[in-house]
Structure formats: C-alpha cells, structure tokens
Design a protein around this motif. Sequence first.
Motif, PDB file in Angstrom:
ATOM      1  N   VAL A   1      38.374 -50.670 -39.536  1.00 39.31           N
ATOM      2  CA  VAL A   1      37.820 -50.747 -38.186  1.00 39.31           C
ATOM      3  C   VAL A   1      36.769 -49.787 -38.030  1.00 39.31           C
ATOM      4  CG1 VAL A   1      38.232 -50.296 -35.781  1.00 39.31           C
ATOM      5  CG2 VAL A   1      39.906 -51.746 -37.051  1.00 39.31           C
ATOM      6  N   SER A   2      35.469 -50.120 -37.341  1.00 38.30           N
ATOM      7  CA  SER A   2      34.427 -49.344 -37.242  1.00 38.30           C
ATOM      8  C   SER A   2      34.662 -48.872 -35.663  1.00 38.30           C
ATOM      9  CB  SER A   2      33.110 -50.258 -37.222  1.00 38.30           C
ATOM     10  OG  SER A   2      32.200 -49.195 -36.536  1.00 38.30           O
ATOM     11  N   VAL A   3      34.854 -47.367 -35.822  1.00 35.17           N
ATOM     12  CA  VAL A   3      35.228 -46.812 -34.369  1.00 35.17           C
ATOM     13  C   VAL A   3      34.152 -46.922 -33.503  1.00 35.17           C
ATOM     14  CG1 VAL A   3      36.003 -44.874 -33.288  1.00 35.17           C
ATOM     15  CG2 VAL A   3      36.936 -45.372 -35.363  1.00 35.17           C
ATOM     16  N   SER A   4      32.767 -46.920 -34.081  1.00 32.47           N
ATOM     17  CA  SER A   4      31.723 -46.813 -33.108  1.00 32.47           C
ATOM     18  C   SER A   4      31.511 -48.356 -32.393  1.00 32.47           C
ATOM     19  CB  SER A   4      30.513 -46.682 -33.973  1.00 32.47           C
ATOM     20  OG  SER A   4      30.303 -45.283 -34.576  1.00 32.47           O
ATOM     21  N   LYS A   5      31.700 -49.532 -33.442  1.00 29.01           N
ATOM     22  CA  LYS A   5      31.713 -50.847 -32.715  1.00 29.01           C
ATOM     23  C   LYS A   5      32.673 -50.943 -32.004  1.00 29.01           C
ATOM     24  CE  LYS A   5      30.335 -55.423 -33.625  1.00 29.01           C
ATOM     25  NZ  LYS A   5      30.244 -55.790 -32.446  1.00 29.01           N
ATOM     26  N   LEU A   6      34.027 -50.721 -32.336  1.00 29.93           N
ATOM     27  CA  LEU A   6      35.325 -50.980 -31.120  1.00 29.93           C
ATOM     28  C   LEU A   6      34.954 -50.240 -29.915  1.00 29.93           C
ATOM     29  CD1 LEU A   6      37.950 -51.985 -30.802  1.00 29.93           C
ATOM     30  CD2 LEU A   6      38.967 -49.828 -31.530  1.00 29.93           C
TER      31      LEU A   6
ATOM     32  N   ILE B   1      32.666 -47.855 -24.081  1.00 26.24           N
ATOM     33  CA  ILE B   1      32.924 -46.487 -24.108  1.00 26.24           C
ATOM     34  C   ILE B   1      32.207 -45.728 -24.785  1.00 26.24           C
ATOM     35  CG2 ILE B   1      35.347 -47.090 -22.844  1.00 26.24           C
ATOM     36  CD1 ILE B   1      36.467 -46.190 -25.786  1.00 26.24           C
ATOM     37  N   ASN B   2      32.542 -44.249 -24.717  1.00 33.67           N
ATOM     38  CA  ASN B   2      31.741 -43.394 -25.404  1.00 33.67           C
ATOM     39  C   ASN B   2      32.484 -43.302 -26.943  1.00 33.67           C
ATOM     40  OD1 ASN B   2      30.992 -40.732 -26.856  1.00 33.67           O
ATOM     41  ND2 ASN B   2      29.420 -40.813 -25.152  1.00 33.67           N
ATOM     42  N   THR B   3      31.932 -43.308 -28.131  1.00 32.21           N
ATOM     43  CA  THR B   3      32.243 -43.203 -29.341  1.00 32.21           C
ATOM     44  C   THR B   3      33.290 -42.027 -29.402  1.00 32.21           C
ATOM     45  OG1 THR B   3      30.411 -44.433 -30.271  1.00 32.21           O
ATOM     46  CG2 THR B   3      31.894 -43.459 -31.828  1.00 32.21           C
ATOM     47  N   ASN B   4      32.734 -40.954 -28.812  1.00 29.28           N
ATOM     48  CA  ASN B   4      33.363 -39.675 -29.224  1.00 29.28           C
ATOM     49  C   ASN B   4      34.500 -39.599 -28.474  1.00 29.28           C
ATOM     50  OD1 ASN B   4      31.367 -38.232 -30.955  1.00 29.28           O
ATOM     51  ND2 ASN B   4      30.122 -37.835 -29.275  1.00 29.28           N
ATOM     52  N   MET B   5      34.621 -40.207 -27.233  1.00 27.79           N
ATOM     53  CA  MET B   5      35.717 -40.422 -26.464  1.00 27.79           C
ATOM     54  C   MET B   5      36.905 -41.197 -27.271  1.00 27.79           C
ATOM     55  SD  MET B   5      36.396 -42.106 -22.692  1.00 27.79           S
ATOM     56  CE  MET B   5      35.105 -41.341 -21.921  1.00 27.79           C
ATOM     57  N   LEU B   6      36.484 -42.278 -27.917  1.00 26.28           N
ATOM     58  CA  LEU B   6      37.779 -42.790 -28.731  1.00 26.28           C
ATOM     59  C   LEU B   6      37.909 -42.178 -29.975  1.00 26.28           C
ATOM     60  CD1 LEU B   6      39.038 -45.528 -29.079  1.00 26.28           C
ATOM     61  CD2 LEU B   6      37.202 -46.662 -30.274  1.00 26.28           C
ATOM     62  N   PHE B   7      37.108 -41.290 -30.477  1.00 24.89           N
ATOM     63  CA  PHE B   7      37.537 -40.489 -31.664  1.00 24.89           C
ATOM     64  C   PHE B   7      38.575 -39.261 -30.984  1.00 24.89           C
ATOM     65  CE2 PHE B   7      33.605 -41.651 -34.261  1.00 24.89           C
ATOM     66  CZ  PHE B   7      34.372 -41.914 -35.262  1.00 24.89           C
ATOM     67  N   LYS B   8      38.178 -38.982 -29.863  1.00 25.79           N
ATOM     68  CA  LYS B   8      39.199 -38.166 -29.117  1.00 25.79           C
ATOM     69  C   LYS B   8      40.658 -38.612 -29.015  1.00 25.79           C
ATOM     70  CE  LYS B   8      40.026 -34.990 -25.220  1.00 25.79           C
ATOM     71  NZ  LYS B   8      41.503 -35.026 -25.200  1.00 25.79           N
ATOM     72  N   TRP B   9      40.547 -39.855 -28.410  1.00 25.23           N
ATOM     73  CA  TRP B   9      41.865 -40.691 -28.227  1.00 25.23           C
ATOM     74  C   TRP B   9      42.523 -40.714 -29.346  1.00 25.23           C
ATOM     75  CZ3 TRP B   9      39.692 -44.968 -24.602  1.00 25.23           C
ATOM     76  CH2 TRP B   9      39.205 -44.438 -23.285  1.00 25.23           C
ATOM     77  N   ARG B  10      41.884 -41.254 -30.603  1.00 26.50           N
ATOM     78  CA  ARG B  10      42.476 -41.230 -31.799  1.00 26.50           C
ATOM     79  C   ARG B  10      43.139 -40.042 -32.255  1.00 26.50           C
ATOM     80  NH1 ARG B  10      39.263 -43.424 -37.129  1.00 26.50           N
ATOM     81  NH2 ARG B  10      38.620 -41.291 -37.008  1.00 26.50           N
TER      82      ARG B  10
END
Length: 124
Positions: free
Chosen positions: A33-38, A44-53
């Motif tokens: 899965v591409s976190v950026s694409k998701l 939402i901001n990509t960095n926020m999703l990385f933090k949630w992960r």
Amino acid sequence: MDTEVESGGRRGRPNYSPEFKHRLAVAACDPGVSVSKLAQDHGINTNMLFKWRRDLRAGLLAAPATDETRLLPVVLKPSAPAAKPANGAARASAIEITIADAAVRACAGTDAALLRLVLQSLRA
C-alpha cells in the motif's frame, strides 16, 4: 473522499474519529500500500497518516470498540506440581500467553492496562 471529521476546539484543524484513524492506520500497514496515495485518497496529510501508523504499531492507537466479542483459542499444558517453598510462603501465580513466536508471562499483580497494551501490540 471518505473522511469522518468532527468540529474541534482548535480553529482550522479537523478532529478525525478514532475509528477513521484506526481504519486508515491498519490499511497503511498492508503490504504494497502506498501511504501517500492512501492519504491523498482520503484528503489527509501524508505525515499524519504515517504518525497514525506509528501509533498503531506502538499500541497507542486503540482499536474502535465493537459489540462483537472475539474468542482466542486456549491450550492448557500440564505442568509438574510445584514444590512448596521451605519457608511456607505461597507461590505467586502466573500465566504465560504465546502468540506466534512471542511468549508473555504475567505474574500476579501485573498492571491490566500494560498487559492489554502488550497483547494488542503482538496482534498488530
């Protein structure tokens, strides 16, 4: 765009529901899965999703509460009878939980919240 936003106390910053955060963090952990694409697909901001992960993997992002109860298989192993200590003190009770290649031993008095956090991190 599939986002669940609640109005927050801070101006200009949305508050995402815990269910939404958990669902996207779990999806971001899937192989390939591409976190950026998701993140982009959900606005939402990509960095926020990385933090949630990261929070999910560290056990800091709790799973949403469900009405469904999940049962885990339990295997009881016979153990040799323990010898009574010479001083007459009772032996402290303990349990051992094995998940995949990890074994968790919890003695009497173990903090329940800490044990829950450890077990959740093993399931992720």
